[in-house]
Design a protein around this motif. Structure first.
Motif, PDB file in Angstrom:
ATOM      1  N   THR A   5       0.783  -1.168   0.511  1.00 19.63           N
ATOM      2  CA  THR A   5      -0.251   0.223  -0.285  1.00 19.63           C
ATOM      3  C   THR A   5       1.246   1.154   0.009  1.00 19.63           C
ATOM      4  O   THR A   5       1.530   1.349   0.170  1.00 19.63           O
ATOM      5  N   ILE A   6       0.309   2.186  -1.026  1.00 21.71           N
ATOM      6  CA  ILE A   6       1.599   3.120  -0.657  1.00 21.71           C
ATOM      7  C   ILE A   6       0.709   4.575  -1.245  1.00 21.71           C
ATOM      8  O   ILE A   6      -0.864   4.574  -1.731  1.00 21.71           O
ATOM      9  N   THR A   7       0.915   5.596  -0.159  1.00 20.30           N
ATOM     10  CA  THR A   7      -0.130   6.913   0.298  1.00 20.30           C
ATOM     11  C   THR A   7       0.629   8.355  -0.176  1.00 20.30           C
ATOM     12  O   THR A   7       1.883   7.941   0.641  1.00 20.30           O
ATOM     13  N   TRP A  54      -2.423   0.803  -3.990  1.00 17.53           N
ATOM     14  CA  TRP A  54      -2.383  -0.862  -4.036  1.00 17.53           C
ATOM     15  C   TRP A  54      -2.064  -1.771  -5.076  1.00 17.53           C
ATOM     16  O   TRP A  54      -2.130  -1.928  -6.242  1.00 17.53           O
ATOM     17  N   GLY A  55      -0.850  -2.501  -4.566  1.00 15.77           N
ATOM     18  CA  GLY A  55      -0.134  -3.506  -6.120  1.00 15.77           C
ATOM     19  C   GLY A  55      -0.328  -5.018  -5.312  1.00 15.77           C
ATOM     20  O   GLY A  55       0.057  -5.441  -3.955  1.00 15.77           O
ATOM     21  N   ARG A  56      -0.222  -6.165  -5.241  1.00 18.83           N
ATOM     22  CA  ARG A  56      -0.243  -7.404  -5.429  1.00 18.83           C
ATOM     23  C   ARG A  56       0.785  -8.202  -6.599  1.00 18.83           C
ATOM     24  O   ARG A  56       0.204  -8.057  -7.175  1.00 18.83           O
ATOM     25  N   TRP A  57       1.655  -9.308  -5.834  1.00 19.50           N
ATOM     26  CA  TRP A  57       2.090  -9.906  -6.675  1.00 19.50           C
ATOM     27  C   TRP A  57       1.762 -11.568  -6.183  1.00 19.50           C
ATOM     28  O   TRP A  57       1.443 -11.679  -5.397  1.00 19.50           O
ATOM     29  N   GLN A  86       9.391  10.308  -1.070  1.00 23.99           N
ATOM     30  CA  GLN A  86       9.268   9.233  -1.246  1.00 23.99           C
ATOM     31  C   GLN A  86       8.072   9.254  -0.251  1.00 23.99           C
ATOM     32  O   GLN A  86       7.799   9.647   1.004  1.00 23.99           O
ATOM     33  N   PRO A  87       7.198   8.414  -0.412  1.00 24.00           N
ATOM     34  CA  PRO A  87       5.653   8.104  -0.445  1.00 24.00           C
ATOM     35  C   PRO A  87       5.965   7.185   1.133  1.00 24.00           C
ATOM     36  O   PRO A  87       6.448   6.569   0.974  1.00 24.00           O
ATOM     37  N   GLN A  88       4.724   7.129   1.371  1.00 20.56           N
ATOM     38  CA  GLN A  88       4.776   6.198   2.545  1.00 20.56           C
ATOM     39  C   GLN A  88       4.477   4.998   1.785  1.00 20.56           C
ATOM     40  O   GLN A  88       3.095   4.759   1.384  1.00 20.56           O
ATOM     41  N   ASN A  89       4.778   3.603   1.767  1.00 16.57           N
ATOM     42  CA  ASN A  89       4.333   2.307   2.244  1.00 16.57           C
ATOM     43  C   ASN A  89       4.714   1.672   2.772  1.00 16.57           C
ATOM     44  O   ASN A  89       5.934   1.227   3.750  1.00 16.57           O
TER      45      ASN A  89
END
Length: 101
Positions: A5-7, A54-57, A86-89
């Motif tokens: 999750t990146i915000t 949101w990414g998933r793999w 840098q975004p929060q991840n």
């Protein structure tokens, strides 16, 4: 399955932001080596500024493949630019999910 999750906050030109998001999503969908194995969603929160990705793999191999692509490097640079740094991840192992997610 793994996810992230990146915000970040963004209040700049929407056209530039939308174009970058659409370009990345299109590149993933067109990449036969990762399509269906790497999924990505981008949302705008109700405040109109907070952006959530949101990414998933399915495997570390899939993630490494995506990260090796020029489209990924270009996108990561754009996200950092939109975030003003840098975004929060937050990475996570996915344990439970509904069907279709």
């Amino acid at each position: 399955m793994r996810g992230i999750t990146i915000t970040y906050k963004y209040s700049g030109p929407e056209d530039a932001w939308r174009e970058a998001m659409e370009t990345f999503i299109s590149a993933i969908n067109a990449d036969n080596d990762v399509a269906g194995k790497f999924t990505y969603q981008v949302s705008v929160a109700d405040d109109g500024e907070t952006r959530i990705h949101w990414g998933r793999w399915d495997s570390q191999e899939t993630l490494k493949t995506v990260q090796s692509r020029d489209y990924f490097s270009a996108f990561a640079g754009k996200v950092k630019e939109f975030a003003g740094g840098q975004p929060q991840n937050t990475g996570a192992d996915i344990h439970f999910k509904t069907q279709g997610w």
